[in-house]
Design a protein around this motif. Structure first.
Motif, PDB file in Angstrom:
ATOM      1  N   PHE A   1       0.828  -1.200   0.000  1.00 53.26           N
ATOM      2  CA  PHE A   1       0.000   0.000   0.000  1.00 53.26           C
ATOM      3  C   PHE A   1       0.867   1.257   0.000  1.00 53.26           C
ATOM      4  O   PHE A   1       0.585   2.222  -0.719  1.00 53.26           O
ATOM      5  CB  PHE A   1      -0.937   0.004   1.215  1.00 53.26           C
ATOM      6  N   ALA A   2       1.935   1.255   0.796  1.00 58.91           N
ATOM      7  CA  ALA A   2       2.827   2.414   0.820  1.00 58.91           C
ATOM      8  C   ALA A   2       3.451   2.661  -0.545  1.00 58.91           C
ATOM      9  O   ALA A   2       3.516   3.808  -1.008  1.00 58.91           O
ATOM     10  CB  ALA A   2       3.918   2.207   1.876  1.00 58.91           C
ATOM     11  N   ILE A   3       3.902   1.611  -1.221  1.00 53.64           N
ATOM     12  CA  ILE A   3       4.452   1.760  -2.569  1.00 53.64           C
ATOM     13  C   ILE A   3       3.395   2.329  -3.502  1.00 53.64           C
ATOM     14  O   ILE A   3       3.666   3.234  -4.311  1.00 53.64           O
ATOM     15  CB  ILE A   3       4.967   0.403  -3.094  1.00 53.64           C
ATOM     16  N   ASN A   4       2.164   1.822  -3.401  1.00 57.36           N
ATOM     17  CA  ASN A   4       1.093   2.312  -4.270  1.00 57.36           C
ATOM     18  C   ASN A   4       0.784   3.780  -4.018  1.00 57.36           C
ATOM     19  O   ASN A   4       0.514   4.544  -4.951  1.00 57.36           O
ATOM     20  CB  ASN A   4      -0.160   1.459  -4.081  1.00 57.36           C
ATOM     21  N   VAL A   5       0.816   4.190  -2.751  1.00 62.88           N
ATOM     22  CA  VAL A   5       0.559   5.591  -2.421  1.00 62.88           C
ATOM     23  C   VAL A   5       1.698   6.483  -2.901  1.00 62.88           C
ATOM     24  O   VAL A   5       1.487   7.455  -3.635  1.00 62.88           O
ATOM     25  CB  VAL A   5       0.351   5.759  -0.904  1.00 62.88           C
ATOM     26  N   PHE A   6       2.906   6.169  -2.493  1.00 61.89           N
ATOM     27  CA  PHE A   6       4.040   7.067  -2.746  1.00 61.89           C
ATOM     28  C   PHE A   6       4.469   7.107  -4.207  1.00 61.89           C
ATOM     29  O   PHE A   6       5.051   8.098  -4.644  1.00 61.89           O
ATOM     30  CB  PHE A   6       5.231   6.662  -1.878  1.00 61.89           C
ATOM     31  N   THR A   7       4.188   6.035  -4.968  1.00 54.80           N
ATOM     32  CA  THR A   7       4.717   5.997  -6.335  1.00 54.80           C
ATOM     33  C   THR A   7       3.670   5.887  -7.431  1.00 54.80           C
ATOM     34  O   THR A   7       4.003   6.066  -8.602  1.00 54.80           O
ATOM     35  CB  THR A   7       5.719   4.829  -6.516  1.00 54.80           C
ATOM     36  N   ARG A   8       2.381   5.618  -7.098  1.00 54.69           N
ATOM     37  CA  ARG A   8       1.392   5.377  -8.156  1.00 54.69           C
ATOM     38  C   ARG A   8       0.138   6.235  -8.040  1.00 54.69           C
ATOM     39  O   ARG A   8      -0.598   6.393  -9.013  1.00 54.69           O
ATOM     40  CB  ARG A   8       0.971   3.909  -8.147  1.00 54.69           C
ATOM     41  N   MET A   9      -0.161   6.766  -6.890  1.00 56.25           N
ATOM     42  CA  MET A   9      -1.451   7.406  -6.628  1.00 56.25           C
ATOM     43  C   MET A   9      -1.669   8.661  -7.472  1.00 56.25           C
ATOM     44  O   MET A   9      -0.771   9.479  -7.653  1.00 56.25           O
ATOM     45  CB  MET A   9      -1.520   7.760  -5.137  1.00 56.25           C
ATOM     46  N   ARG A  10      -2.887   8.804  -7.972  1.00 56.76           N
ATOM     47  CA  ARG A  10      -3.372  10.061  -8.550  1.00 56.76           C
ATOM     48  C   ARG A  10      -4.735  10.426  -7.939  1.00 56.76           C
ATOM     49  O   ARG A  10      -4.901  11.496  -7.385  1.00 56.76           O
ATOM     50  CB  ARG A  10      -3.485   9.958 -10.071  1.00 56.76           C
ATOM     51  N   TYR A  11      -5.683   9.520  -8.065  1.00 53.16           N
ATOM     52  CA  TYR A  11      -7.054   9.781  -7.614  1.00 53.16           C
ATOM     53  C   TYR A  11      -7.433   8.855  -6.463  1.00 53.16           C
ATOM     54  O   TYR A  11      -6.932   7.738  -6.337  1.00 53.16           O
ATOM     55  CB  TYR A  11      -8.042   9.546  -8.749  1.00 53.16           C
TER      56      TYR A  11
END
Length: 278
Positions: A175-185
Motif C-alpha cells: 500500500f505504501a508503494i502504491n501511495v508514494f509511487t502510483r497514486m493520482r485519484y
C-alpha cells in the motif's frame, strides 16, 4: 544557497543539463531534489542514473514507479515492457552498484528547515506527516535488507488500495508503494484508483485528486511531487506542487525553487531512440 525540485527525468539527461545551466546551478551551494522516475522510456536512462548518483549529497531523490519497476526487473520479479529503456542499466559494468544505490533511496524526504516534503506521487489524504514517514520507513527498511527478493516478489499489485485493509507487513508495504509511487485519484472512502490518468476536468467525477480530498491531513503543509504529467501546469494546489510537465513526451522539464516557489522550465525534444551505453 537555493534548493530546486526537479520534475520526472525518465532517462532524459540532456534537458536536465540544459535546465541546470538555465538556473545557474552551483554545486558548491545549491541542492537538487528529484521527484523520482529518474529512468525509463527516455533515451538516457543509464546516463541519467549515473549523473544523479554522482551528485552525492548535493542531491536528494525519492523513488518513483519506474524506479521501482527497474528494481523489480533487476531482481527478476518484473518483466521489461516494450517501451522500456532499462536494458543498458541492467547490463552495464556498474549496473550492480547503480541498483544498490537506487534501492537505498527513500520514498519520502522531509526537510523541517525548508518545511517541504518530497514524494513521487503523493501522500494519502488520511496520513499526517508522522504517519507518512512511518509508512515510508517501514517500507524502505524492508526494501533495503540484504535479501530483497522476497520484498520485490510481494510488492507489486493493485490489491492494497485502502489504508484500513492492510493486515500483514507485505500488505502495508505494498500500500505504501502504491501511495508514494502510483497514486493520482482517490474514491470518496479514501480507496486508491489505479486506472484514471486523465486531468481532473476529464476524469470520472466520482474520483477526486488525492490533494483535493476533503479533510486531507497535510493540507497545511507543502508537498512537491511528480508522476502526473497530464495534471496541467505546475502550480500549488492546496499546498501540493505537481511539477511533472511531461519532459519525456516533448513538453517541458521544470524546476521549482523551494525557498520562494519560483518556477523555471526548459522545452524538451521528447523521447528518442535509446542510445547504447554499457
Amino acid at each position: 544557497m537555493a534548493t530546486y525540485a526537479i520534475g520526472d527525468l525518465q532517462g532524459c539527461l540532456d534537458p536536465l543539463e540544459a535546465l541546470l545551466d538555465q538556473i545557474h546551478f552551483d554545486p558548491a551551494t545549491d541542492r537538487l531534489w528529484f521527484v523520482g522516475d529518474l529512468v525509463n522510456r527516455g533515451p538516457q536512462s543509464l546516463q541519467a542514473l549515473r549523473f544523479v548518483r554522482d551528485l552525492g549529497d548535493r542531491a536528494v531523490t525519492v523513488l518513483g514507479n519506474h524506479d521501482i519497476h527497474l528494481l523489480g526487473c533487476y531482481f527478476g520479479t518484473r518483466v521489461a515492457r516494450g517501451r522500456d529503456t532499462l536494458e543498458p542499466i541492467l547490463t552495464a559494468e556498474d549496473g550492480d552498484e547503480l541498483i544498490d544505490w537506487l534501492r537505498h533511496r527513500p520514498l519520502l524526504h522531509h526537510d523541517p528547515g525548508l518545511d517541504w516534503t518530497l514524494v513521487h506521487a503523493g501522500i494519502h489524504p488520511a496520513w499526517g506527516l508522522e504517519a507518512a514517514r512511518a509508512a515510508a520507513r517501514e517500507t524502505e527498511t524492508a526494501m533495503q535488507t540484504h535479501e530483497p527478493l522476497a520484498f520485490f516478489e510481494d510488492i507489486f499489485g493493485n490489491q492494497s488500495d485502502h489504508p484500513d485493509d492492510n493486515l500483514t507487513p507485505a500488505d502495508r508495504q505494498r500500500f505504501a508503494i502504491n501511495v508514494f509511487t502510483r497514486m493520482r485519484y482517490c474514491h470518496a472512502d479514501g480507496r486508491l484508483d489505479f486506472r484514471e490518468k486523465r486531468p481532473p476536468a476529464d476524469a470520472d467525477p466520482a474520483l477526486t485528486p488525492w490533494f483535493a480530498m476533503p479533510g486531507r491531513a497535510m493540507a497545511d503543509q507543502r508537498i512537491v511531487f511528480g508522476h502526473w504529467s497530464t495534471l496541467g501546469r505546475a502550480k500549488g494546489r492546496a499546498n501540493a506542487w505537481g511539477i511533472d510537465q511531461g519532459c519525456l513526451w516533448g513538453n517541458q522539464l521544470t524546476a521549482l525553487r523551494l525557498e520562494d516557489e519560483a518556477l523555471f522550465a526548459i522545452d524538451c525534444p521528447g523521447a528518442q531512440t535509446p542510445k547504447v551505453d554499457k
